[in-house]
Design an enzyme around this catalytic site. Structure first.
Site, mmCIF file in Angstrom:
data_model
loop_
_atom_site.group_PDB
_atom_site.id
_atom_site.type_symbol
_atom_site.label_atom_id
_atom_site.label_comp_id
_atom_site.label_asym_id
_atom_site.label_seq_id
_atom_site.Cartn_x
_atom_site.Cartn_y
_atom_site.Cartn_z
ATOM 1 C CB ILE A 41 -0.982 -0.034 1.221
ATOM 2 C CG1 ILE A 41 -1.894 -1.062 1.238
ATOM 3 C CG2 ILE A 41 -1.797 1.299 1.188
ATOM 4 C CD1 ILE A 41 -2.680 -1.413 2.339
ATOM 5 C CD GLU A 42 3.728 1.966 -4.628
ATOM 6 O OE1 GLU A 42 3.491 2.882 -5.422
ATOM 7 O OE2 GLU A 42 4.754 1.216 -4.767
ATOM 8 C CB CYS A 51 6.807 -4.212 2.298
ATOM 9 S SG CYS A 51 7.852 -3.332 1.569
ATOM 10 C CD GLU A 53 7.287 -8.664 1.429
ATOM 11 O OE1 GLU A 53 6.578 -7.840 1.193
ATOM 12 O OE2 GLU A 53 8.061 -9.094 0.838
ATOM 13 C CB CYS A 84 12.603 -4.694 1.354
ATOM 14 S SG CYS A 84 11.499 -4.162 2.925
HETATM 15 N N1 THU Z 1 7.383 -4.166 -2.171
HETATM 16 C C1 THU Z 1 6.893 -4.964 -1.308
HETATM 17 O O1 THU Z 1 5.697 -4.913 -0.943
HETATM 18 N N2 THU Z 1 7.442 -6.130 -1.059
HETATM 19 C C2 THU Z 1 8.617 -6.449 -1.375
HETATM 20 O O2 THU Z 1 9.186 -7.530 -1.012
HETATM 21 C C3 THU Z 1 9.521 -5.607 -2.314
HETATM 22 C C4 THU Z 1 8.969 -4.301 -2.424
HETATM 23 C C5 THU Z 1 6.675 -2.949 -2.573
HETATM 24 C C6 THU Z 1 7.078 -1.706 -2.090
HETATM 25 C C7 THU Z 1 6.686 -0.691 -3.016
HETATM 26 O O3 THU Z 1 5.461 -0.445 -2.869
HETATM 27 C C8 THU Z 1 6.958 -1.184 -4.358
HETATM 28 O O4 THU Z 1 7.131 -2.871 -4.144
HETATM 29 C C9 THU Z 1 8.344 -1.250 -5.103
HETATM 30 O O5 THU Z 1 9.561 -1.077 -4.275
#
Ligand code: THU
Length: 127
Positions: A41-42, A51, A53, A84
């Protein structure tokens, strides 16, 4: 296909990723076999982005789950997307050395243990 992998792929559909365009889904299985899902969710400030996870872990914790077996992480990348650094820390603290299954939209999967991705974690044992 593994139910957990299917759940991660389905959760990815709910991702809110208008800035990166990169959608991620996660599905976390607890000791009772319950599946807790999450998606990224950005946020316009970028730094407040969550993220997939961490959404899955915090949703599970908030519903009383405390012991976990596996997490599946789904993204659209030919090189399978690993969690990440921030998510590795959270996963270690709340889930320990769980199985981490990476999957992409072509159905390619890889199974690892968190310790392989996060070999020398800082945790409460140092306090
Ligand atoms: N992102 C995740 O949700 N999980 C990951 O394991 C890697 C990155 C998301 C964060 C961001 O919304 C987008 O991917 C790009 O980095």
């Amino acid at each position: 296909m593994d139910t957990l992998v299917q759940a991660a792929l389905a959760a990815r559909e709910y991702a809110h990723a208008p800035f990166s365009g990169f959608k991620v889904g996660a599905a976390l299985e607890d000791e009772d076999g319950r599946i807790h899902t999450g998606c990224n969710i950005e946020n316009v400030t970028y730094g407040l982005t969550l993220c997939a996870e961490r959404v899955a872990v915090f949703k599970a914790m908030s519903e009383g789950a405390r012991h976990f077996r596996r997490i599946a992480i789904a993204a659209d990348s030919s090189a399978l997307t690993p969690p990440c650094g921030a998510c590795r820390q959270i996963l270690w603290e709340f889930c320990g050395d769980i199985e981490v299954i990476l999957v992409n939209l072509e159905g390619k999967t890889e199974s690892l243990h968190l310790k392989e991705l996060f070999p020398r974690p800082f945790d409460a044992s140092y306090l």
